[in-house]
Design a protein around this motif. Structure first.
Motif, mmCIF file in Angstrom:
data_model
loop_
_atom_site.group_PDB
_atom_site.id
_atom_site.type_symbol
_atom_site.label_atom_id
_atom_site.label_comp_id
_atom_site.label_asym_id
_atom_site.label_seq_id
_atom_site.Cartn_x
_atom_site.Cartn_y
_atom_site.Cartn_z
ATOM 1 N N ASP A 88 0.963 -1.216 -0.009
ATOM 2 C CA ASP A 88 0.087 -0.051 0.067
ATOM 3 C C ASP A 88 0.848 1.248 0.004
ATOM 4 O OD1 ASP A 88 -2.255 -1.520 -0.178
ATOM 5 O OD2 ASP A 88 -2.544 -1.621 2.061
ATOM 6 N N GLU A 89 1.874 1.228 0.856
ATOM 7 C CA GLU A 89 2.945 2.260 0.766
ATOM 8 C C GLU A 89 3.539 2.769 -0.765
ATOM 9 O OE1 GLU A 89 3.960 2.355 5.656
ATOM 10 O OE2 GLU A 89 5.388 1.525 3.838
ATOM 11 N N GLU A 90 3.926 1.590 -1.561
ATOM 12 C CA GLU A 90 4.419 1.563 -2.548
ATOM 13 C C GLU A 90 3.548 2.179 -3.414
ATOM 14 O OE1 GLU A 90 7.337 -0.972 -5.265
ATOM 15 O OE2 GLU A 90 6.000 -1.887 -4.004
ATOM 16 N N ASP A 91 2.125 1.580 -3.429
ATOM 17 C CA ASP A 91 1.451 2.062 -4.404
ATOM 18 C C ASP A 91 0.953 3.488 -4.418
ATOM 19 O OD1 ASP A 91 -0.406 1.197 -6.664
ATOM 20 O OD2 ASP A 91 -1.943 1.501 -5.372
ATOM 21 N N ALA A 92 0.858 4.080 -3.012
ATOM 22 C CA ALA A 92 0.433 5.351 -2.781
ATOM 23 C C ALA A 92 1.446 6.336 -3.426
ATOM 24 C CB ALA A 92 0.398 5.573 -1.366
ATOM 25 N N LYS A 93 2.811 5.955 -3.673
ATOM 26 C CA LYS A 93 3.668 6.804 -4.404
ATOM 27 C C LYS A 93 3.452 6.811 -5.813
ATOM 28 C CE LYS A 93 7.236 5.410 -0.922
ATOM 29 N NZ LYS A 93 8.662 4.980 -0.877
ATOM 30 N N LEU B 31 -0.251 19.589 5.984
ATOM 31 C CA LEU B 31 0.855 20.542 5.122
ATOM 32 C C LEU B 31 0.058 21.404 4.101
ATOM 33 C CD1 LEU B 31 3.522 17.785 4.480
ATOM 34 C CD2 LEU B 31 3.768 19.755 5.862
ATOM 35 N N LYS B 32 -0.926 21.012 3.615
ATOM 36 C CA LYS B 32 -1.866 21.804 2.482
ATOM 37 C C LYS B 32 -2.271 23.057 3.151
ATOM 38 C CE LYS B 32 -4.804 20.087 -0.190
ATOM 39 N NZ LYS B 32 -5.920 18.990 -0.594
ATOM 40 N N GLN B 33 -2.577 22.925 4.504
ATOM 41 C CA GLN B 33 -3.005 24.374 5.166
ATOM 42 C C GLN B 33 -1.935 25.388 5.181
ATOM 43 O OE1 GLN B 33 -4.551 22.865 8.954
ATOM 44 N NE2 GLN B 33 -6.169 21.930 8.192
ATOM 45 N N ILE B 34 -0.797 24.953 4.962
ATOM 46 C CA ILE B 34 0.431 25.970 5.210
ATOM 47 C C ILE B 34 0.388 26.763 3.814
ATOM 48 C CG2 ILE B 34 2.940 26.240 5.605
ATOM 49 C CD1 ILE B 34 2.620 23.732 7.051
ATOM 50 N N ARG B 35 0.521 28.080 3.826
ATOM 51 C CA ARG B 35 0.696 28.882 2.589
ATOM 52 C C ARG B 35 1.940 28.596 2.095
ATOM 53 N NH1 ARG B 35 0.908 35.034 3.787
ATOM 54 N NH2 ARG B 35 -1.382 34.873 4.354
ATOM 55 N N GLY B 36 1.991 28.241 0.705
ATOM 56 C CA GLY B 36 3.221 28.026 -0.234
ATOM 57 C C GLY B 36 3.252 26.401 -0.467
ATOM 58 N N ILE B 37 2.691 25.856 0.293
ATOM 59 C CA ILE B 37 2.582 24.220 0.135
ATOM 60 C C ILE B 37 1.330 23.518 -0.693
ATOM 61 C CG2 ILE B 37 2.914 22.005 1.243
ATOM 62 C CD1 ILE B 37 4.582 23.303 3.481
ATOM 63 N N GLY B 38 1.625 23.278 -1.728
ATOM 64 C CA GLY B 38 0.346 22.868 -2.527
ATOM 65 C C GLY B 38 0.195 21.413 -2.297
ATOM 66 N N GLU B 39 -0.864 21.048 -3.062
ATOM 67 C CA GLU B 39 -1.225 19.510 -3.180
ATOM 68 C C GLU B 39 0.187 18.496 -3.274
ATOM 69 O OE1 GLU B 39 -4.673 16.328 -4.524
ATOM 70 O OE2 GLU B 39 -4.991 18.597 -4.440
ATOM 71 N N ASN B 40 0.612 18.882 -4.397
ATOM 72 C CA ASN B 40 2.005 18.043 -4.940
ATOM 73 C C ASN B 40 2.810 18.088 -4.091
ATOM 74 O OD1 ASN B 40 2.932 16.427 -7.211
ATOM 75 N ND2 ASN B 40 4.513 18.155 -7.230
ATOM 76 N N PHE B 41 3.563 19.238 -3.463
ATOM 77 C CA PHE B 41 4.215 19.451 -2.712
ATOM 78 C C PHE B 41 3.881 18.639 -1.171
ATOM 79 C CE2 PHE B 41 6.209 23.172 -4.414
ATOM 80 C CZ PHE B 41 7.582 22.695 -4.518
ATOM 81 N N ALA B 42 2.757 18.505 -0.726
ATOM 82 C CA ALA B 42 2.201 17.656 0.659
ATOM 83 C C ALA B 42 2.405 16.327 0.190
ATOM 84 C CB ALA B 42 0.930 18.440 0.948
ATOM 85 N N ALA B 43 1.763 15.952 -1.042
ATOM 86 C CA ALA B 43 1.909 14.618 -1.188
ATOM 87 C C ALA B 43 3.344 14.144 -1.563
ATOM 88 C CB ALA B 43 1.190 14.251 -2.649
ATOM 89 N N VAL B 44 4.169 14.884 -2.093
ATOM 90 C CA VAL B 44 5.707 14.175 -2.282
ATOM 91 C C VAL B 44 6.323 14.034 -0.885
ATOM 92 C CG1 VAL B 44 8.046 14.759 -3.040
ATOM 93 C CG2 VAL B 44 5.863 15.187 -4.692
ATOM 94 N N LEU B 45 6.249 15.076 -0.204
ATOM 95 C CA LEU B 45 6.874 15.027 1.127
ATOM 96 C C LEU B 45 6.465 13.846 2.281
ATOM 97 C CD1 LEU B 45 7.251 18.856 2.175
ATOM 98 C CD2 LEU B 45 8.974 17.187 1.208
ATOM 99 N N VAL B 46 5.116 13.504 2.066
ATOM 100 C CA VAL B 46 4.466 12.606 2.968
ATOM 101 C C VAL B 46 4.563 11.405 2.392
ATOM 102 C CG1 VAL B 46 2.326 11.715 4.047
ATOM 103 C CG2 VAL B 46 2.754 14.255 4.029
#
Length: 379
Positions: free
Chosen positions: A140-145, A247-262
């Motif tokens: 599941d972790e691998e597929d989420a990436k 992370l998405k609630q922080i100004r300057g962090i969009g959905e893609n950055f949040a998804a990549v970091l998490v």
């Protein structure tokens, strides 16, 4: 390993064949080699079963098997297959294995397999410095990436097509790229550097590139829509989903950055900030010899995708979080300097930002001066 009839197995994987090196602890000085067809998992399991039968000294006694192979294009399916059959499997990080640097060394599958056997034996005996073992993610972790990685490839494809269009027009003395919304009108109005219309074959190639570009843009939008729906449908009691939303609630962090970091970093557990920064590969490498003691450039080991995202996010942080403590630290440290000094400082800031965001999603500790997307500043 405590069992005297334990078996160590190293597999040198390739597309056409697998070379299996086998060595038993009970006094064997040389390893035995077996060659299987590439991808023959059933043959490998059959071979392991035969080796266990031969090594068993008493009825009902089953020899313990430890198997290793290097991380590569085969991914982790073989690891999951072996563990599902009760076989202890280890995935070696290839670049972490120490090699002889005295001169140019020989490179064969046999030597590589036997070298992995020695590394595995040392690791099982407690030497954790001999190499690094890969932490295998769950399915599941691998597929989420997959979603953000596919989007990354699509964005790269979009950039390649856009650059190709500009390069073709540049050869004709034309700067700029026609708009996709008014492509036919803009292309018809283009004139080369000698005031001629575009050649017909060039126009046909440009039109095919335009269709490829439109397809890439459509796939990116489709992927982003699917990702948003998946995130909305995910259970909010899922800790990984909560981290993305935070992370998405922080100004300057969009959905893609949040998804990549998490999905790439924060889904794992880290004991301290040094482990975290080392995993991303933005820690300076120490150099100490005699009276010399200094830090060199960053290691660049670890997750390159997360490292790239953090460097990009650090630049964006200066724009969208100018009142934050990290942005103030950067301005005080760099001032009006430009060039190499500024690039070095942004890496240091990216490391600090990574640690701050990790603490934020794990413990709720809000970084100094953080501004959220609503425009309010956290206390």
């Amino acid at each position: 390993m405590s069992s005297e009839n334990a078996i160590h197995i190293a597999i040198e994987l390739s597309v056409s064949s697998w070379l299996v090196a086998v060595k038993t602890i009970s006094g064997a000085t040389k390893s035995r080699l077996h060659r299987l067809e590439g991808g023959d998992a059933s043959g490998l399991l059959k071979l392991i079963a035969e080796l266990q039968t031969r090594a068993s000294t008493q009825p009902g006694d089953v020899a313990e098997v430890s198997c290793c192979f290097e991380a590569g294009r085969d991914g982790f399916w073989l690891y999951r297959l072996l563990t599902a059959h009760g076989i202890a499997a280890y995935v070696l990080e290839p670049t972490s294995i120490l090699v002889n640097r005295r001169a140019r060394r020989a490179k064969t599958d046999r030597l590589d397999a036997e070298g992995m056997l020695r590394v595995l034996a040392a690791w099982l005996n407690g030497d954790r410095q001999i190499c690094s073992m890969v932490r295998v993610p769950t399915p599941d972790e691998e597929d989420a990436k997959r979603t953000h990685r596919e989007r990354e490839h699509l964005v790269q494809e979009r950039l390649r097509i856009e650059n190709r269009i500009e390069a073709l027009l540049f050869t004709q003395g034309i700067r700029g790229r026609p708009s996709l919304r008014s492509w036919e009108r803009d292309v018809a109005a283009l004139r080369t550097g000698v005031l001629r219309e575009l050649p017909p074959f060039l126009r046909a190639e440009l039109d095919r590139l335009r269709r490829r570009l439109l397809l890439a843009l459509e796939l990116i939008r489709e992927l982003e829509t699917e990702r948003a729906k998946t995130l909305d449908a995910a259970a909010m009691d899922d800790r990984v989903t909560q981290k993305i939303v935070s992370l998405k609630q922080i100004r300057g962090i969009g959905e893609n950055f949040a998804a990549v970091l998490v999905r790439e970093v924060f889904y794992r557990r880290f004991d301290n900030r040094r482990q975290l920064a080392s995993y991303v590969g933005i820690t300076p490498m120490p150099y100490q010899s005699g009276s010399m003691d200094r830090d060199r450039s960053i290691s660049r080991a670890g997750n390159p995708r997360a490292r790239t995202a953090m460097i990009q996010l650090a630049w964006l942080w200066l724009r969208y979080q100018p009142a934050s403590g990290l942005a103030s630290w950067f301005r005080e440290r760099v001032g009006t300097l430009k060039g190499r000094t500024r690039r070095i400082a942004i890496v240091a800031m990216a490391r600090k930002l990574l640690i701050a965001l990790w603490r934020y999603v794990e413990t709720g500790s809000i970084p100094d001066g953080l501004a959220f997307g609503t425009g309010t500043t956290a206390e």
